[in-house]
Design a protein around this motif. Structure first.
Motif, PDB file in Angstrom:
ATOM      1  N   VAL A 175      37.901 -81.968  54.511  1.00  0.00           N
ATOM      2  CA  VAL A 175      36.621 -81.766  53.839  1.00  0.00           C
ATOM      3  C   VAL A 175      35.532 -81.825  54.904  1.00  0.00           C
ATOM      4  N   GLY A 176      34.442 -81.129  54.644  1.00  0.00           N
ATOM      5  CA  GLY A 176      33.381 -81.104  55.638  1.00  0.00           C
ATOM      6  C   GLY A 176      32.016 -80.900  55.019  1.00  0.00           C
ATOM      7  N   TYR A 177      31.016 -81.209  55.820  1.00  0.00           N
ATOM      8  CA  TYR A 177      29.628 -81.025  55.402  1.00  0.00           C
ATOM      9  C   TYR A 177      28.846 -80.516  56.600  1.00  0.00           C
ATOM     10  N   GLY A 178      28.052 -79.452  56.401  1.00  0.00           N
ATOM     11  CA  GLY A 178      27.344 -78.845  57.509  1.00  0.00           C
ATOM     12  C   GLY A 178      25.903 -78.507  57.179  1.00  0.00           C
ATOM     13  N   ASN A 179      25.313 -77.724  58.054  1.00  0.00           N
ATOM     14  CA  ASN A 179      23.920 -77.321  57.898  1.00  0.00           C
ATOM     15  C   ASN A 179      23.706 -76.561  56.588  1.00  0.00           C
ATOM     16  N   TYR A 180      22.466 -76.562  56.134  1.00  0.00           N
ATOM     17  CA  TYR A 180      22.066 -75.876  54.901  1.00  0.00           C
ATOM     18  C   TYR A 180      22.835 -76.398  53.683  1.00  0.00           C
ATOM     19  N   SER A 205      34.075 -73.047  49.959  1.00  0.00           N
ATOM     20  CA  SER A 205      32.878 -73.309  50.749  1.00  0.00           C
ATOM     21  C   SER A 205      31.662 -72.950  49.910  1.00  0.00           C
ATOM     22  N   ASP A 206      30.680 -73.825  49.893  1.00  0.00           N
ATOM     23  CA  ASP A 206      29.481 -73.617  49.079  1.00  0.00           C
ATOM     24  C   ASP A 206      28.255 -74.010  49.893  1.00  0.00           C
ATOM     25  N   GLN A 207      27.466 -73.015  50.251  1.00  0.00           N
ATOM     26  CA  GLN A 207      26.217 -73.256  50.980  1.00  0.00           C
ATOM     27  C   GLN A 207      25.079 -73.302  49.967  1.00  0.00           C
ATOM     28  N   LYS A 208      24.670 -74.488  49.613  1.00  0.00           N
ATOM     29  CA  LYS A 208      23.663 -74.652  48.575  1.00  0.00           C
ATOM     30  C   LYS A 208      22.246 -74.406  49.086  1.00  0.00           C
ATOM     31  N   GLY A 209      22.018 -74.666  50.367  1.00  0.00           N
ATOM     32  CA  GLY A 209      20.695 -74.442  50.942  1.00  0.00           C
ATOM     33  C   GLY A 209      20.602 -73.057  51.563  1.00  0.00           C
ATOM     34  N   GLY A 210      19.510 -72.352  51.306  1.00  0.00           N
ATOM     35  CA  GLY A 210      19.353 -71.015  51.858  1.00  0.00           C
ATOM     36  C   GLY A 210      18.803 -71.019  53.267  1.00  0.00           C
ATOM     37  N   TRP A 211      18.954 -69.888  53.955  1.00  0.00           N
ATOM     38  CA  TRP A 211      18.386 -69.751  55.298  1.00  0.00           C
ATOM     39  C   TRP A 211      16.869 -69.566  55.256  1.00  0.00           C
ATOM     40  N   GLY A 212      16.339 -69.317  54.069  1.00  0.00           N
ATOM     41  CA  GLY A 212      14.905 -69.137  53.911  1.00  0.00           C
ATOM     42  C   GLY A 212      14.521 -69.333  52.457  1.00  0.00           C
ATOM     43  N   ASN A 214      12.305 -67.506  49.045  1.00  0.00           N
ATOM     44  CA  ASN A 214      11.628 -66.351  48.476  1.00  0.00           C
ATOM     45  C   ASN A 214      10.158 -66.718  48.233  1.00  0.00           C
ATOM     46  N   ILE A 215       9.241 -65.981  48.857  1.00  0.00           N
ATOM     47  CA  ILE A 215       7.823 -66.337  48.752  1.00  0.00           C
ATOM     48  C   ILE A 215       7.254 -66.045  47.372  1.00  0.00           C
ATOM     49  N   VAL A 216       7.992 -65.310  46.547  1.00  0.00           N
ATOM     50  CA  VAL A 216       7.510 -64.983  45.200  1.00  0.00           C
ATOM     51  C   VAL A 216       7.831 -66.106  44.230  1.00  0.00           C
ATOM     52  N   ASN A 217       9.114 -66.507  44.180  1.00  0.00           N
ATOM     53  CA  ASN A 217       9.503 -67.535  43.207  1.00  0.00           C
ATOM     54  C   ASN A 217       9.878 -68.865  43.873  1.00  0.00           C
ATOM     55  N   ASN A 218       9.782 -68.930  45.225  1.00  0.00           N
ATOM     56  CA  ASN A 218      10.054 -70.156  45.972  1.00  0.00           C
ATOM     57  C   ASN A 218      11.502 -70.618  45.857  1.00  0.00           C
ATOM     58  N   HIS A 219      12.411 -69.719  45.515  1.00  0.00           N
ATOM     59  CA  HIS A 219      13.827 -70.057  45.448  1.00  0.00           C
ATOM     60  C   HIS A 219      14.466 -69.862  46.831  1.00  0.00           C
ATOM     61  N   PRO A 220      15.490 -70.662  47.155  1.00  0.00           N
ATOM     62  CA  PRO A 220      16.177 -70.473  48.448  1.00  0.00           C
ATOM     63  C   PRO A 220      16.909 -69.122  48.482  1.00  0.00           C
ATOM     64  N   THR A 221      16.915 -68.495  49.640  1.00  0.00           N
ATOM     65  CA  THR A 221      17.559 -67.188  49.796  1.00  0.00           C
ATOM     66  C   THR A 221      18.694 -67.273  50.823  1.00  0.00           C
ATOM     67  N   PHE A 222      19.535 -66.261  50.802  1.00  0.00           N
ATOM     68  CA  PHE A 222      20.673 -66.142  51.715  1.00  0.00           C
ATOM     69  C   PHE A 222      21.615 -67.335  51.605  1.00  0.00           C
ATOM     70  N   ARG A 223      21.910 -67.707  50.381  1.00  0.00           N
ATOM     71  CA  ARG A 223      22.964 -68.683  50.144  1.00  0.00           C
ATOM     72  C   ARG A 223      24.281 -67.946  49.968  1.00  0.00           C
TER      73      ARG A 223
END
Length: 228
Positions: A175-180, A205-212, A214-223
């Motif tokens: 098991v592991g935990y990483g960036n984002y 594998s689940d990347q819950k945090g986005g790399w950026g 969305n400036i419109v709805n403030n949701h994380p992107t590129f997950r």
């Protein structure tokens, strides 16, 4: 006469000294054990051979080496193989070897770098975008390989081999935990009795945090997430 004799004696002494020095060097070289190379077995020519005897540019990586170097997917394989580049499009991977490859990945558009998994041809770039879990070895063959691997191997071939089942019980879980905020987990198990053995491999594998964001709805992107 005396001078001539003295010269002959000196020359004889010098010759003996050279012979003694050469004999000492030869003995030291004989005492050293000859260096040996580790045998690497590949199937680059559709048969099991020593890599030293294969007249093809091949890069071979074992499963243990891949895990130690952080090669966890087909895309990260390019970090260990020179001249290999895996372009990632929204739903597929498009490999390039020595600059030769297919930029698009659509139905019927087979890549110029052929991908094989356990000697089975994978014609679609979507199927080539997968994570490594039970990989035993990966071989990358540079240059045209159409003679043994078909007309679509104009740029080269990537061969993956999975682990064979073993009768001896085997269990490997991580098991592991990483960036984002990325959480990962892997499981491999194998067992058998008599002449029958089976294995199973699973990963997620689940990347819950986005790399950026969305400036419109403030949701994380590129997950992204994957499982298999």
């Amino acid at each position: 006469m005396k001078k001539y004799n003295r010269t002959m004696i000196l020359l004889g002494a010098t010759a003996c000294g050279l012979a003694l020095t050469y004999g000492e060097v030869a003995s030291a070289q004989t005492a050293q054990e000859p260096a040996s190379l580790t045998e690497v077995v590949v199937t680059a020519q559709r048969r099991t051979e020593n890599l030293q005897n294969v007249p093809i540019a091949v890069v071979a990586i074992t499963g243990d080496e891949a895990a130690a170097r952080g090669v966890i997917s087909a895309q990260t394989l390019s970090t260990q193989v020179p001249t290999l580049n895996f372009e990632r499009v929204p739903t597929a991977s498009t490999p390039f070897l020595r600059g030769v490859g297919t930029p698009g990945s659509t139905i019927g558009n087979e890549p110029s770098v052929a991908f094989y998994l356990d000697d089975i041809y994978v014609p679609n770039g979507t199927a080539a975008a997968f994570d490594f879990n039970n990989i035993a070895s990966v071989e990358v063959l540079r240059g045209p390989q159409g003679t043994l691997f078909g007309r679509n191997a104009t740029g080269g071939v990537i061969q993956g081999h999975t682990k064979d089942p073993t009768v001896d019980p085997t269990l490997d879980a991580t098991v592991g935990y990483g960036n984002y905020d990325t959480r990962t987990g892997q499981l491999y198990a194998s067992a058998g009795a008599g002449q029958v053995a089976a294995n199973i491999a699973a990963f997620a594998s689940d990347q819950k945090g986005g790399w950026g964001r969305n400036i419109v709805n403030n949701h994380p992107t590129f997950r992204q997430y994957s499982w298999g």
